[in-house]
Design a protein around this motif. Sequence first.
Motif, PDB file in Angstrom:
ATOM      1  N   LEU A 174       0.839  -1.196   0.000  1.00  0.00           N
ATOM      2  CA  LEU A 174       0.000   0.000   0.000  1.00  0.00           C
ATOM      3  C   LEU A 174       0.873   1.244   0.000  1.00  0.00           C
ATOM      4  CD1 LEU A 174      -2.662   1.549   0.310  1.00  0.00           C
ATOM      5  CD2 LEU A 174      -2.527   1.123   2.778  1.00  0.00           C
ATOM      6  N   ARG A 175       0.624   2.130  -0.961  1.00  0.00           N
ATOM      7  CA  ARG A 175       1.281   3.437  -0.973  1.00  0.00           C
ATOM      8  C   ARG A 175       0.283   4.445  -0.414  1.00  0.00           C
ATOM      9  NH1 ARG A 175       3.551   5.143  -6.584  1.00  0.00           N
ATOM     10  NH2 ARG A 175       5.248   3.754  -5.927  1.00  0.00           N
ATOM     11  N   TYR A 176       0.618   5.019   0.748  1.00  0.00           N
ATOM     12  CA  TYR A 176      -0.289   5.951   1.414  1.00  0.00           C
ATOM     13  C   TYR A 176      -0.393   7.282   0.671  1.00  0.00           C
ATOM     14  CZ  TYR A 176       1.533   2.924   5.197  1.00  0.00           C
ATOM     15  OH  TYR A 176       1.970   1.869   5.958  1.00  0.00           O
ATOM     16  N   ARG A 177      -1.426   8.036   1.040  1.00  0.00           N
ATOM     17  CA  ARG A 177      -1.543   9.413   0.533  1.00  0.00           C
ATOM     18  C   ARG A 177      -0.517  10.323   1.201  1.00  0.00           C
ATOM     19  NH1 ARG A 177      -6.924  10.918   2.708  1.00  0.00           N
ATOM     20  NH2 ARG A 177      -6.268   9.334   4.222  1.00  0.00           N
ATOM     21  N   PHE A 178      -0.308  10.113   2.499  1.00  0.00           N
ATOM     22  CA  PHE A 178       0.540  11.009   3.281  1.00  0.00           C
ATOM     23  C   PHE A 178       1.573  10.210   4.065  1.00  0.00           C
ATOM     24  CE2 PHE A 178      -3.863  12.854   3.459  1.00  0.00           C
ATOM     25  CZ  PHE A 178      -3.673  13.794   2.459  1.00  0.00           C
ATOM     26  N   ARG A 179       2.608  10.880   4.518  1.00  0.00           N
ATOM     27  CA  ARG A 179       3.651  10.190   5.263  1.00  0.00           C
ATOM     28  C   ARG A 179       3.314  10.035   6.734  1.00  0.00           C
ATOM     29  NH1 ARG A 179       9.143  12.750   4.664  1.00  0.00           N
ATOM     30  NH2 ARG A 179       8.423  12.902   2.511  1.00  0.00           N
ATOM     31  N   GLY A 180       2.324  10.783   7.262  1.00  0.00           N
ATOM     32  CA  GLY A 180       2.027  10.751   8.684  1.00  0.00           C
ATOM     33  C   GLY A 180       0.676  10.153   9.030  1.00  0.00           C
ATOM     34  N   TRP A 181       0.549   9.777  10.317  1.00  0.00           N
ATOM     35  CA  TRP A 181      -0.742   9.313  10.858  1.00  0.00           C
ATOM     36  C   TRP A 181      -1.710  10.489  10.996  1.00  0.00           C
ATOM     37  CZ3 TRP A 181      -2.562   4.483  12.102  1.00  0.00           C
ATOM     38  CH2 TRP A 181      -3.719   4.432  12.897  1.00  0.00           C
ATOM     39  N   ASN A 182      -1.190  11.586  11.499  1.00  0.00           N
ATOM     40  CA  ASN A 182      -1.925  12.851  11.556  1.00  0.00           C
ATOM     41  C   ASN A 182      -3.102  12.849  12.531  1.00  0.00           C
ATOM     42  OD1 ASN A 182      -0.184  14.018   9.586  1.00  0.00           O
ATOM     43  ND2 ASN A 182      -1.322  12.924   8.000  1.00  0.00           N
ATOM     44  N   GLY A 183      -2.809  12.454  13.752  1.00  0.00           N
ATOM     45  CA  GLY A 183      -3.767  12.583  14.840  1.00  0.00           C
ATOM     46  C   GLY A 183      -5.104  11.939  14.561  1.00  0.00           C
ATOM     47  N   ALA A 184      -6.169  12.697  14.828  1.00  0.00           N
ATOM     48  CA  ALA A 184      -7.522  12.158  14.675  1.00  0.00           C
ATOM     49  C   ALA A 184      -7.856  11.812  13.229  1.00  0.00           C
ATOM     50  CB  ALA A 184      -8.535  13.160  15.220  1.00  0.00           C
ATOM     51  N   GLU A 185      -7.099  12.349  12.267  1.00  0.00           N
ATOM     52  CA  GLU A 185      -7.339  11.988  10.871  1.00  0.00           C
ATOM     53  C   GLU A 185      -7.050  10.506  10.627  1.00  0.00           C
ATOM     54  OE1 GLU A 185      -5.408  14.394   7.895  1.00  0.00           O
ATOM     55  OE2 GLU A 185      -5.517  16.167   9.182  1.00  0.00           O
ATOM     56  N   ALA A 186      -6.087   9.978  11.382  1.00  0.00           N
ATOM     57  CA  ALA A 186      -5.682   8.573  11.214  1.00  0.00           C
ATOM     58  C   ALA A 186      -5.520   8.236   9.730  1.00  0.00           C
ATOM     59  CB  ALA A 186      -6.700   7.651  11.872  1.00  0.00           C
ATOM     60  N   SER A 187      -4.752   9.060   9.038  1.00  0.00           N
ATOM     61  CA  SER A 187      -4.640   8.946   7.577  1.00  0.00           C
ATOM     62  C   SER A 187      -4.226   7.554   7.123  1.00  0.00           C
ATOM     63  CB  SER A 187      -3.625   9.968   7.057  1.00  0.00           C
ATOM     64  OG  SER A 187      -3.966  11.278   7.431  1.00  0.00           O
ATOM     65  N   THR A 188      -3.253   6.958   7.821  1.00  0.00           N
ATOM     66  CA  THR A 188      -2.743   5.645   7.409  1.00  0.00           C
ATOM     67  C   THR A 188      -3.796   4.567   7.610  1.00  0.00           C
ATOM     68  OG1 THR A 188      -0.669   6.454   8.351  1.00  0.00           O
ATOM     69  CG2 THR A 188      -0.687   4.203   7.525  1.00  0.00           C
ATOM     70  N   LEU A 189      -4.580   4.674   8.661  1.00  0.00           N
ATOM     71  CA  LEU A 189      -5.671   3.718   8.889  1.00  0.00           C
ATOM     72  C   LEU A 189      -6.744   3.855   7.812  1.00  0.00           C
ATOM     73  CD1 LEU A 189      -7.228   1.616  10.533  1.00  0.00           C
ATOM     74  CD2 LEU A 189      -8.100   3.498  11.934  1.00  0.00           C
ATOM     75  N   VAL A 190      -7.095   5.081   7.466  1.00  0.00           N
ATOM     76  CA  VAL A 190      -8.090   5.296   6.410  1.00  0.00           C
ATOM     77  C   VAL A 190      -7.642   4.633   5.109  1.00  0.00           C
ATOM     78  CG1 VAL A 190      -9.191   7.051   4.958  1.00  0.00           C
ATOM     79  CG2 VAL A 190      -8.995   7.412   7.433  1.00  0.00           C
ATOM     80  N   ASP A 191      -6.370   4.810   4.771  1.00  0.00           N
ATOM     81  CA  ASP A 191      -5.845   4.202   3.542  1.00  0.00           C
ATOM     82  C   ASP A 191      -5.850   2.683   3.629  1.00  0.00           C
ATOM     83  OD1 ASP A 191      -5.442   6.762   2.645  1.00  0.00           O
ATOM     84  OD2 ASP A 191      -3.263   6.746   2.955  1.00  0.00           O
ATOM     85  N   THR A 192      -5.536   2.138   4.790  1.00  0.00           N
ATOM     86  CA  THR A 192      -5.519   0.683   4.963  1.00  0.00           C
ATOM     87  C   THR A 192      -6.921   0.105   4.839  1.00  0.00           C
ATOM     88  OG1 THR A 192      -3.574   0.848   6.390  1.00  0.00           O
ATOM     89  CG2 THR A 192      -4.851  -1.185   6.519  1.00  0.00           C
ATOM     90  N   GLU A 193      -7.889   0.766   5.427  1.00  0.00           N
ATOM     91  CA  GLU A 193      -9.278   0.293   5.301  1.00  0.00           C
ATOM     92  C   GLU A 193      -9.754   0.363   3.856  1.00  0.00           C
ATOM     93  OE1 GLU A 193     -10.898   1.384   9.775  1.00  0.00           O
ATOM     94  OE2 GLU A 193     -11.042   2.885   8.187  1.00  0.00           O
ATOM     95  N   TRP A 194      -9.340   1.417   3.145  1.00  0.00           N
ATOM     96  CA  TRP A 194      -9.661   1.491   1.715  1.00  0.00           C
ATOM     97  C   TRP A 194      -9.028   0.321   0.963  1.00  0.00           C
ATOM     98  CZ3 TRP A 194      -5.862   1.884  -2.038  1.00  0.00           C
ATOM     99  CH2 TRP A 194      -6.326   1.986  -3.352  1.00  0.00           C
ATOM    100  N   ALA A 195      -7.783   0.022   1.288  1.00  0.00           N
ATOM    101  CA  ALA A 195      -7.079  -1.075   0.622  1.00  0.00           C
ATOM    102  C   ALA A 195      -7.795  -2.410   0.848  1.00  0.00           C
ATOM    103  CB  ALA A 195      -5.640  -1.158   1.120  1.00  0.00           C
ATOM    104  N   LEU A 196      -8.215  -2.667   2.081  1.00  0.00           N
ATOM    105  CA  LEU A 196      -8.885  -3.927   2.390  1.00  0.00           C
ATOM    106  C   LEU A 196     -10.206  -4.052   1.635  1.00  0.00           C
ATOM    107  CD1 LEU A 196      -8.132  -4.076   6.200  1.00  0.00           C
ATOM    108  CD2 LEU A 196      -7.389  -5.750   4.497  1.00  0.00           C
TER     109      LEU A 196
END
Length: 233
Positions: free
Chosen positions: A66-88
């Motif tokens: 998975l190539r994320y949108r952003f390099r950080g988790w970014n607090g409540a945004e949980a960017s990496t989790l959002v991308d992982t759920e999209w991937a699944l």
Amino acid sequence: MTRSAELLVQPGGATGAEVRGIALLLHGGTVNGHGRPSRLAALGLNAPAKRLAELGRGAGVAVVRLRYRFRGWNGAEASTLVDTEWALETLRRDHGDVPVVLVGNSLGGRAAFRAAGHPNVVAVAGVAPWLPPGEPVEQLAGRRVLIVHGDRDRSDASAADSLAYAERARPVTNVRRLEVANAGHFLLTRADDVWAITTNFTLATLTNRDPSLPTEDPSTPLRTPLPIGYGTR
């Protein structure tokens, strides 16, 4: 410009109708940051991705990064989790209800453990995972869990935090946690051993075999040393 996450299929693994299981690899990053993901962090998964594809194709295992949108988790945004759920969800759309093992390094480890409740996920492997205090564990019920961490990792993704997480998760499921002696966050001196045991765990789970870890007994201490030379077996 709006960025999108991207799935990268590892060459050499199973594809199309032959896919019977998926290893989804999640690389490291930073605590905060909306810049592009680090290429260096992604490169750290090259060796395990190739190994998984080579050893798993005959068993129908696809390897996807998975190539994320952003390099950080970014607090409540949980960017990496959002991308992982999209991937699944994307993988379920493309391949149906095949089993998935999440393999997360550092930042990717936090996303992997958070996303473990997805119905397709059967196991989670975290290599030096970032598991800060307060992370939930209930979603791990029924999943196999492996954590590998350097005992001298005092980064934000510290060994102390992953040990505390494993202790909280143990009543929920069977957690295997191994420590790499005298190693910090990047585990460079023991990379072969670390990735060998991680890929073995992943492939064994996806092919319904016992992973044959040094921690077979569920009551084994959560600071069990990773055997030296495991990667040469």
